[in-house]
Design a protein around this motif. Structure first.
Motif, PDB file in Angstrom:
ATOM      1  N   THR A 157       0.839  -1.203   0.000  1.00 32.20           N
ATOM      2  CA  THR A 157       0.000   0.000   0.000  1.00 32.20           C
ATOM      3  C   THR A 157       0.870   1.247   0.000  1.00 32.20           C
ATOM      4  O   THR A 157       0.608   2.200  -0.743  1.00 32.20           O
ATOM      5  N   ASP A 265     -10.972   8.398  -7.202  1.00 31.68           N
ATOM      6  CA  ASP A 265     -11.743   7.207  -7.537  1.00 31.68           C
ATOM      7  C   ASP A 265     -12.120   7.159  -9.011  1.00 31.68           C
ATOM      8  O   ASP A 265     -12.525   6.117  -9.511  1.00 31.68           O
ATOM      9  N   ASP A 280      -6.669   0.386  -3.709  1.00 32.42           N
ATOM     10  CA  ASP A 280      -8.035   0.565  -3.222  1.00 32.42           C
ATOM     11  C   ASP A 280      -8.936  -0.651  -3.430  1.00 32.42           C
ATOM     12  O   ASP A 280      -9.968  -0.767  -2.781  1.00 32.42           O
TER      13      ASP A 280
END
Lengths: 455, 297
Positions: A157, A265, A280
């Motif tokens: 991550t 997003d 994500d």
């Protein structure tokens, strides 16, 4: 009637035109290996006029040159480049994880087996202190394996976040370069010229941009516009719009467009899109699976412990502690401090191994998640593998389609040295011929002069 | 139709891909593993982990079996000694019950029976790895201690607990038989009957001695019955271990087929990759240096 002076001017023009053609060929050869360069072709046209009802040929006229390029193919290449960038970023991140979860003699799976194996050895001699200590250190090793698993996922991550930040900086740099090229191209085209090499440079930068982030190219009121796939502007005409990176409270890098809207997003494609997808979508699913395995396993062992008695006849205490918030796999810890606390006795007598059955059953019984610990871990590893293999095969497919598209573009726009060599010879011969014409006319003039002088 | 003039890019792509296959083939052969990362074959990697866990279970069943087996054999041999000592006591008792025996003769027989009793107590207090074999699940050692208040002269320190061990996924065997069930069982008390025989030999009538011998016989029957339990455990473990060793072989071959390489396939892959690689290199060597310029000199 043209006359000698007319012929001379046609030949002079021809010399100029062939020189220009030679220059174009020369430039093509010079840029044969320049990435993104589109070959240029010279455009020549024959000049003629009508005088007194008769067509009079007036030689050749050099019309400049044009770059051979296919805008649609260019867009397809940008799309494929962007897919490739995304998949490459994903593949790199997932390969790290796959390597970390590849162990068959190390890792959570092996630690689970060792723990239960050594626990089971206590069935014949439940009060053996060294055997109990072995189980305790196995449990500790399992805790460490969970920590390592969680660390692998969280370091991926982190890597994804770093990748996003550094790629955004590169995107911003490219936006500026593209914007300044747009300005130069616009002024070149305003003067009736072809953007030529500048357009090639811009297209090459756009392709580099596509490697980083999914882009789409359009025209807004005549100004070339470069936006992200979701429509946030990167460059409009000669104005660049910088993206920004902010770090959310959860440590995740978020991307803001020029207006400050969070577009994280909505981005897809390029290494940014790929890193965001892994960060994500892929990683949270894997982390969640690992966390629920850790917490459900800890609960199961703890409730088995609670059903028995330790070596001193006291009721069994929890073996593992799991933090109430945050990652269970990263925070799981061993609560027992000595082997005596392992609750193997079912009746409080020190030689009983009656509760061992309950402890060992944790290995074969299904956790609330629906599978036993070993199968849960195997399914986690399977998911790690599936994520990696999907991305790898998609990457192979995209790479080969990008290769085909590039080859298609090169077949149209690429410089062929052989072709340019042939052209050079052609232009050279035409030049020599035109020069011969001038020399002939010169001879004619000389003859003419000598006649008039002789008289 | 114009063709792509950039042959080197095409060839580079090809060379890279054949080099990749060559790498894969070599590393598979070197490691003996077809699946080196879960992403190489996710389903096989997951199944392999399950199979490895199963192997580890089989190992632990085998280890459990081994340790229960040595414990059971130890207990069985102790009980076998007890049986022969009891038989000897019965023979002595029968001899003592004979009407022609003098008091002195009986007293000397009683001494022999006394020594048998001490031997039997010794067997009942046998330990294995420091753990008393016949004290149930209590860690008490010894299992029986001399106790003048007890009618049998000995009192049991253990409990009636029984431990069990897994020797298969759903197969458990008992590790021990509690000592009170073997030696101080209501339906045949070893210590009690031997003590009875000793006191009958000391002061009793022929009939008393006969009854005491009968009691020892009952105790012998009980011990023999309890011994059968250990024999059953030993048989069960032997049968299970031969199953487990077959299971180990089949699991190992399962793991090999899941993630290992098939040698012949791997070698032929390597050969193919080598041929493809040298072919493309040969093509590159032939095509790349060719240029119109060579012919214009």
């Amino acid at each position: 009637m043209i006359g000698l002076s007319g012929s001379l001017s046609i030949a002079t023009e021809a010399l100029g035109a062939q020189t220009a053609a030679l220059e174009v060929a020369n430039n093509n050869i010079a840029n044969a290996n320049t990435p993104g360069y589109s070959r240029q072709v010279v455009s020549l046209s024959s000049e003629a006029s009508v005088q007194n009802g008769t067509t009079v040929d007036e030689g050749v006229s050099y019309q400049g040159f044009t770059s051979v390029r296919d805008a649609v193919l260019g867009m397809a290449i940008n799309g494929a480049t962007s897919d490739q960038g995304s998949l490459t970023a994903q593949s790199k991140l997932l390969t790290q994880i796959n390597t970390a979860f590849a162990g068959t003699t190390t890792g959570i799976g092996a630690s689970l087996s060792t723990l239960f194996s050594d626990l089971s050895a206590l069935s014949t001699n439940p009060s053996d202190p060294s055997a109990r200590q072995t189980v305790l250190s196995d449990a500790n090793a399992l805790v460490n394996s969970f920590h390592q698993g969680a660390a692998v996922l969280s370091s991926a991550t982190k890597a994804a976040n770093q990748q996003v930040s550094s790629a955004v900086a590169q995107v911003n740099e490219l936006s500026q370069q593209i914007a300044s090229l747009n300005g130069q191209i616009a002024s070149a085209e305003a003067n009736g010229g072809d953007g030529g090499t500048l357009t090639d440079q811009r297209d090459e930068l756009t392709t580099q941009m596509a490697q980083l982030i999914g882009v789409s190219t359009t025209q807004t009121g005549g100004a070339p516009t470069l936006t992200t796939a979701n429509g946030s502007p990167l460059v409009i005409g000669d104005t660049p719009y910088a993206l920004q990176v902010t770090t959310a409270p959860d440590g995740m890098a978020h991307i803001l467009d020029g207006q400050g809207n969070d577009i994280t997003d909505e981005l897809s494609g390029g290494s940014i899109g790929g890193a965001i997808t892994v960060r994500d979508d892929t990683l949270p699913a894997l982390s969640q699976q690992l966390d629920s395995l850790a917490s459900q396993f800890a609960d199961a062992m703890n409730s088995a412990q609670a059903g028995g008695y330790d070596l001193n006849g006291n009721p069994g205490v929890a073996m593992f502690a799991v933090p109430a918030t945050g990652s269970a796999a990263a925070g799981i810890s061993l609560s027992l401090t000595t082997g005596y606390q392992i609750a193997i006795s079912s009746d409080g007598s020190s030689g009983s191994s009656g509760n061992l059955k309950a402890l060992l059953a944790v290995q074969s019984n299904n956790l609330p998640g629906g599978a036993n610990p070993t199968d849960s871990y195997a399914s986690l590893v399977g998911n790690v593998g599936f994520a990696g293999s999907q991305v790898n095969s998609a990457l192979a497919a995209t790479t080969s389609s990008l290769q085909q598209l590039t080859s298609q573009r090169d077949s149209e726009s690429g410089v062929s040295i052989d072709e340019e060599t042939a052209n050079l010879i052609r232009y050279q011969q035409a030049y020599s011929a035109a020069a011969r014409v001038i020399s002939s006319i010169n001879d004619l003039y000389t003859t003419l002069m000598s006649i008039s002088l002789g008289e | 139709m114009r063709v792509d003039p950039n042959l080197s890019a095409l060839l580079n792509g090809g060379i890279q891909s054949t080099e990749q296959s060559l790498n894969t083939a070599v590393s598979q052969l070197a490691s003996g593993q077809r699946v080196q990362r879960p992403s190489d074959d996710p389903a096989a990697a997951a199944a392999n982990l399950q199979s490895l866990a199963e192997s580890s279970n089989v190992d632990r069943y085998t280890k459990n079996g081994d340790s229960v087996l040595s414990q059971a054999q130890m207990a069985d041999s102790a009980l076998s000694n007890v049986v022969s000592e009891l038989n000897q006591a019965i023979a002595l008792g029968t001899q003592g019950a004979d009407g022609s025996m003098t008091t002195e003769d009986r007293a000397s027989i009683a001494i022999q029976v006394q020594s048998i009793l001490s031997d039997v107590v010794g067997q009942a207090n046998s330990t294995f790895n420091g753990v008393s074999l016949f004290s149930g699940t209590s860690a008490a050692a010894p299992a029986f201690v001399a106790d003048s208040t007890s009618p049998t002269g000995y009192s049991y320190q253990g409990n009636s607990g029984v431990n069990s061990a897994n020797i298969g996924d759903n197969l458990e065997v008992n590790v021990n038989v509690p000592g009170d069930q073997v030696f101080t069982n209501a339906s045949g008390n070893v210590f009690g009957s031997l003590s009875g025989l000793i006191s009958a030999l000391g002061a009793g009538t022929t009939d008393d001695i006969g009854n005491a011998v009968a009691a020892v016989k009952t105790a012998l029957t009980n011990v023999s019955q309890q011994r059968v339990l250990y024999a059953g455990v030993v048989n069960q473990i032997n049968a299970q271990e031969s199953f487990l060793s077959k299971e180990t072989i089949s699991l190992t071959s399962q793991q090999q087929s899941l993630t290992g390489i098939d040698m012949s396939v791997a070698v032929s892959n390597l050969t193919q990759a080598q041929i493809a690689h040298s072919t493309i290199l040969a093509a590159a060597a032939k095509v790349l240096p060719t240029s119109l310029l060579d012919y214009l000199k």
